[in-house]
Design a protein around this motif. Structure first.
Motif, PDB file in Angstrom:
ATOM      1  N   ARG A 124       0.822  -1.216   0.000  1.00 25.95           N
ATOM      2  CA  ARG A 124       0.000   0.000   0.000  1.00 25.95           C
ATOM      3  C   ARG A 124       0.857   1.267   0.000  1.00 25.95           C
ATOM      4  O   ARG A 124       0.397   2.329  -0.420  1.00 25.95           O
ATOM      5  N   ASN A 125       2.103   1.158   0.429  1.00 27.45           N
ATOM      6  CA  ASN A 125       2.999   2.316   0.398  1.00 27.45           C
ATOM      7  C   ASN A 125       3.441   2.677  -1.008  1.00 27.45           C
ATOM      8  O   ASN A 125       4.008   3.744  -1.225  1.00 27.45           O
ATOM      9  N   HIS A 126       3.213   1.792  -1.982  1.00 27.99           N
ATOM     10  CA  HIS A 126       3.690   2.012  -3.349  1.00 27.99           C
ATOM     11  C   HIS A 126       2.599   2.527  -4.286  1.00 27.99           C
ATOM     12  O   HIS A 126       2.830   2.655  -5.487  1.00 27.99           O
ATOM     13  N   LEU A 127       1.408   2.826  -3.760  1.00 29.17           N
ATOM     14  CA  LEU A 127       0.268   3.118  -4.636  1.00 29.17           C
ATOM     15  C   LEU A 127       0.109   4.594  -4.971  1.00 29.17           C
ATOM     16  O   LEU A 127      -0.732   4.951  -5.799  1.00 29.17           O
ATOM     17  N   GLY A 128       0.915   5.457  -4.353  1.00 31.12           N
ATOM     18  CA  GLY A 128       0.707   6.894  -4.502  1.00 31.12           C
ATOM     19  C   GLY A 128       0.863   7.421  -5.917  1.00 31.12           C
ATOM     20  O   GLY A 128       0.213   8.400  -6.291  1.00 31.12           O
ATOM     21  N   ASP A 129       1.705   6.780  -6.740  1.00 29.24           N
ATOM     22  CA  ASP A 129       1.953   7.262  -8.092  1.00 29.24           C
ATOM     23  C   ASP A 129       0.940   6.768  -9.115  1.00 29.24           C
ATOM     24  O   ASP A 129       0.961   7.203 -10.267  1.00 29.24           O
ATOM     25  N   LEU A 130       0.066   5.847  -8.715  1.00 30.86           N
ATOM     26  CA  LEU A 130      -0.838   5.230  -9.674  1.00 30.86           C
ATOM     27  C   LEU A 130      -2.142   6.004  -9.797  1.00 30.86           C
ATOM     28  O   LEU A 130      -2.670   6.504  -8.805  1.00 30.86           O
ATOM     29  N   ALA A 131      -2.657   6.072 -11.017  1.00 23.78           N
ATOM     30  CA  ALA A 131      -3.917   6.783 -11.258  1.00 23.78           C
ATOM     31  C   ALA A 131      -5.056   6.161 -10.457  1.00 23.78           C
ATOM     32  O   ALA A 131      -5.949   6.856  -9.988  1.00 23.78           O
ATOM     33  N   ARG A 132      -5.035   4.843 -10.320  1.00 24.30           N
ATOM     34  CA  ARG A 132      -6.073   4.147  -9.557  1.00 24.30           C
ATOM     35  C   ARG A 132      -5.573   3.752  -8.177  1.00 24.30           C
ATOM     36  O   ARG A 132      -6.045   2.778  -7.572  1.00 24.30           O
ATOM     37  N   GLY A 133      -4.619   4.496  -7.672  1.00 23.27           N
ATOM     38  CA  GLY A 133      -4.017   4.146  -6.397  1.00 23.27           C
ATOM     39  C   GLY A 133      -4.997   4.126  -5.245  1.00 23.27           C
ATOM     40  O   GLY A 133      -4.969   3.217  -4.411  1.00 23.27           O
ATOM     41  N   ARG A 155       9.452   5.839 -17.352  1.00 24.45           N
ATOM     42  CA  ARG A 155       8.472   6.031 -16.282  1.00 24.45           C
ATOM     43  C   ARG A 155       7.101   5.449 -16.636  1.00 24.45           C
ATOM     44  O   ARG A 155       6.468   4.806 -15.797  1.00 24.45           O
ATOM     45  N   ASP A 156       6.646   5.638 -17.853  1.00 22.29           N
ATOM     46  CA  ASP A 156       5.326   5.124 -18.237  1.00 22.29           C
ATOM     47  C   ASP A 156       5.274   3.605 -18.148  1.00 22.29           C
ATOM     48  O   ASP A 156       4.289   3.022 -17.673  1.00 22.29           O
ATOM     49  N   ALA A 157       6.337   2.950 -18.623  1.00 23.40           N
ATOM     50  CA  ALA A 157       6.367   1.483 -18.562  1.00 23.40           C
ATOM     51  C   ALA A 157       6.384   0.996 -17.117  1.00 23.40           C
ATOM     52  O   ALA A 157       5.701   0.026 -16.762  1.00 23.40           O
ATOM     53  N   LEU A 158       7.143   1.676 -16.269  1.00 24.00           N
ATOM     54  CA  LEU A 158       7.226   1.271 -14.867  1.00 24.00           C
ATOM     55  C   LEU A 158       5.893   1.457 -14.148  1.00 24.00           C
ATOM     56  O   LEU A 158       5.523   0.649 -13.285  1.00 24.00           O
ATOM     57  N   HIS A 198       9.533  -2.309  -8.763  1.00 25.79           N
ATOM     58  CA  HIS A 198       9.145  -1.275  -9.734  1.00 25.79           C
ATOM     59  C   HIS A 198       8.963   0.082  -9.057  1.00 25.79           C
ATOM     60  O   HIS A 198       9.251   1.116  -9.658  1.00 25.79           O
ATOM     61  N   ALA A 199       8.512   0.082  -7.811  1.00 25.60           N
ATOM     62  CA  ALA A 199       8.429   1.347  -7.079  1.00 25.60           C
ATOM     63  C   ALA A 199       9.817   1.917  -6.834  1.00 25.60           C
ATOM     64  O   ALA A 199      10.036   3.130  -6.951  1.00 25.60           O
ATOM     65  N   ALA A 200      10.786   1.062  -6.513  1.00 29.86           N
ATOM     66  CA  ALA A 200      12.157   1.522  -6.302  1.00 29.86           C
ATOM     67  C   ALA A 200      12.747   2.065  -7.591  1.00 29.86           C
ATOM     68  O   ALA A 200      13.470   3.070  -7.585  1.00 29.86           O
ATOM     69  N   ALA A 201      12.452   1.408  -8.712  1.00 33.90           N
ATOM     70  CA  ALA A 201      12.952   1.891 -10.002  1.00 33.90           C
ATOM     71  C   ALA A 201      12.365   3.260 -10.337  1.00 33.90           C
ATOM     72  O   ALA A 201      13.062   4.140 -10.857  1.00 33.90           O
ATOM     73  N   LEU A 202      11.078   3.450 -10.029  1.00 31.62           N
ATOM     74  CA  LEU A 202      10.453   4.762 -10.272  1.00 31.62           C
ATOM     75  C   LEU A 202      11.114   5.866  -9.455  1.00 31.62           C
ATOM     76  O   LEU A 202      11.231   7.006  -9.902  1.00 31.62           O
ATOM     77  N   ALA A 203      11.558   5.521  -8.253  1.00 32.23           N
ATOM     78  CA  ALA A 203      12.142   6.521  -7.353  1.00 32.23           C
ATOM     79  C   ALA A 203      13.631   6.729  -7.571  1.00 32.23           C
ATOM     80  O   ALA A 203      14.234   7.589  -6.924  1.00 32.23           O
ATOM     81  N   ALA A 204      14.240   5.938  -8.460  1.00 36.02           N
ATOM     82  CA  ALA A 204      15.680   6.051  -8.687  1.00 36.02           C
ATOM     83  C   ALA A 204      16.029   7.438  -9.217  1.00 36.02           C
ATOM     84  O   ALA A 204      15.284   8.005 -10.029  1.00 36.02           O
ATOM     85  N   PRO A 205      17.154   8.014  -8.772  1.00 35.58           N
ATOM     86  CA  PRO A 205      17.501   9.379  -9.179  1.00 35.58           C
ATOM     87  C   PRO A 205      17.883   9.517 -10.646  1.00 35.58           C
ATOM     88  O   PRO A 205      17.878  10.617 -11.187  1.00 35.58           O
ATOM     89  N   SER A 206      18.220   8.416 -11.308  1.00 39.03           N
ATOM     90  CA  SER A 206      18.591   8.497 -12.721  1.00 39.03           C
ATOM     91  C   SER A 206      18.051   7.281 -13.455  1.00 39.03           C
ATOM     92  O   SER A 206      17.847   6.213 -12.861  1.00 39.03           O
ATOM     93  N   ALA A 207      17.831   7.452 -14.766  1.00 42.58           N
ATOM     94  CA  ALA A 207      17.343   6.341 -15.575  1.00 42.58           C
ATOM     95  C   ALA A 207      18.336   5.193 -15.577  1.00 42.58           C
ATOM     96  O   ALA A 207      17.946   4.021 -15.602  1.00 42.58           O
ATOM     97  N   GLU A 208      19.629   5.526 -15.523  1.00 41.44           N
ATOM     98  CA  GLU A 208      20.656   4.498 -15.561  1.00 41.44           C
ATOM     99  C   GLU A 208      20.629   3.602 -14.324  1.00 41.44           C
ATOM    100  O   GLU A 208      21.020   2.435 -14.365  1.00 41.44           O
ATOM    101  N   GLY A 209      20.165   4.159 -13.220  1.00 38.20           N
ATOM    102  CA  GLY A 209      20.181   3.396 -11.982  1.00 38.20           C
ATOM    103  C   GLY A 209      18.906   2.631 -11.694  1.00 38.20           C
ATOM    104  O   GLY A 209      18.798   1.996 -10.637  1.00 38.20           O
ATOM    105  N   ARG A 210      17.936   2.653 -12.599  1.00 35.25           N
ATOM    106  CA  ARG A 210      16.643   2.036 -12.314  1.00 35.25           C
ATOM    107  C   ARG A 210      16.723   0.513 -12.208  1.00 35.25           C
ATOM    108  O   ARG A 210      16.126  -0.084 -11.312  1.00 35.25           O
ATOM    109  N   ALA A 211      17.442  -0.121 -13.107  1.00 39.21           N
ATOM    110  CA  ALA A 211      17.565  -1.578 -13.047  1.00 39.21           C
ATOM    111  C   ALA A 211      18.288  -2.011 -11.775  1.00 39.21           C
ATOM    112  O   ALA A 211      17.887  -2.979 -11.113  1.00 39.21           O
ATOM    113  N   GLU A 212      19.341  -1.280 -11.415  1.00 36.65           N
ATOM    114  CA  GLU A 212      20.073  -1.610 -10.195  1.00 36.65           C
ATOM    115  C   GLU A 212      19.201  -1.415  -8.959  1.00 36.65           C
ATOM    116  O   GLU A 212      19.221  -2.233  -8.029  1.00 36.65           O
TER     117      GLU A 212
END
Length: 259
Positions: free
Chosen positions: A93-102, A147-150, A221-235
């Protein structure tokens, strides 16, 4: 047990490649892991997933600690799995804030959490089918790290986690009903009823496994969305998955000890 585990050749056992690794490691002729220690099959299913997701030293430590946490054979651990799923539902439930249907998914998650706690306390959850009907269909999984895919992936896995959790609860009810029928059945009907009970338990185990993996995916996927750079999303996603497996392992041990 620790000495036995330390001698295991991981390549021969096939860890990380599926196929019930816990059973492979600890099985002895005529006895499976859960019958030796009185562990319900749903918990063994969770252990299999944790074995594949954790580094080997941590997986080994978990399996060594579990019998010590059980303390004595015959303890009733059936509520552990529902309390674990309830804890994971709250994390999700902590990860729902970014979703349109959150907000909508958050309300459903709250209802699912109530159902899990009712079941953990030995009471019937009568709203399961209604919640299942309200869960919207999942969108096709997206690909990529933009971001859209995530957002699509996060939405997909949140709904997948809730749906699998509800199905696990409904299947558990079916298994209980089947077991009750077996107590009253004539001898000629027992074989068919017992087969139905095994199928219901197996389906419930698969739903539990699907739900817990989906809960970990939501964190990734929530962690990837919050990553400071696109390069660091997978990590960031990989690290979140590991943290998720560690969280589930720690929660499982805590619940077994405190049950």
């Amino acid at each position: 047990m620790r000495e036995t585990l330390e001698k295991i050749d991981l390549e021969k056992v096939g860890l990380g490649k599926g196929g019930q690794p816990v059973a492979k490691v600890l099985n002895i002729p005529g006895q499976t892991f859960w019958t030796r220690f009185g562990v319900p099959p749903q918990i063994v299913t969770v252990l299999d997933g944790l074995f594949e997701g954790l580094p080997w030293p941590e997986a080994r430590a978990l399996v060594v600690a579990l019998p010590e946490a059980i303390r004595r054979p015959g303890r009733d651990l059936r509520s552990v799995i529902w309390r674990l799923l309830a804890a994971e539902t709250e994390v999700m439930r902590n990860h729902l804030g970014d979703l349109a249907r959150g907000m909508f998914l958050d309300r459903l998650a709250g209802q699912v959490g109530q159902g899990l706690l009712l079941t953990a306390n030995g009471r019937l959850w009568r709203d399961g089918m209604e919640v299942l009907d309200y869960l919207p269909r999942t969108l096709p999984p997206a690909t990529g790290w933009d971001r859209d895919a995530l957002l699509v992936l996060l939405d997909h896995d949140c709904r997948k986690a809730l749906k699998a959790t509800v199905l696990a609860l409904l299947l558990a009810d079916r298994a209980i009903a089947t077991a009750w029928r077996a107590r009253k059945a004539a001898a000629r009907d027992l074989q068919e009823i017992r087969a139905g009970l095994v199928h219901a338990q197996d389906d419930a185990c698969r739903s539990v496994e699907t739900a817990l993996r989906a809960f970990i995916a939501t964190g990734a996927h929530a962690a990837a969305l919050a990553a400071p750079s696109a390069e660091g999303r997978a990590e960031a996603a990989d690290l979140a998955r590991l943290i998720g497996y560690r969280r589930q392992a720690a929660c499982l041990l805590h619940l077994v000890r405190s049950e």
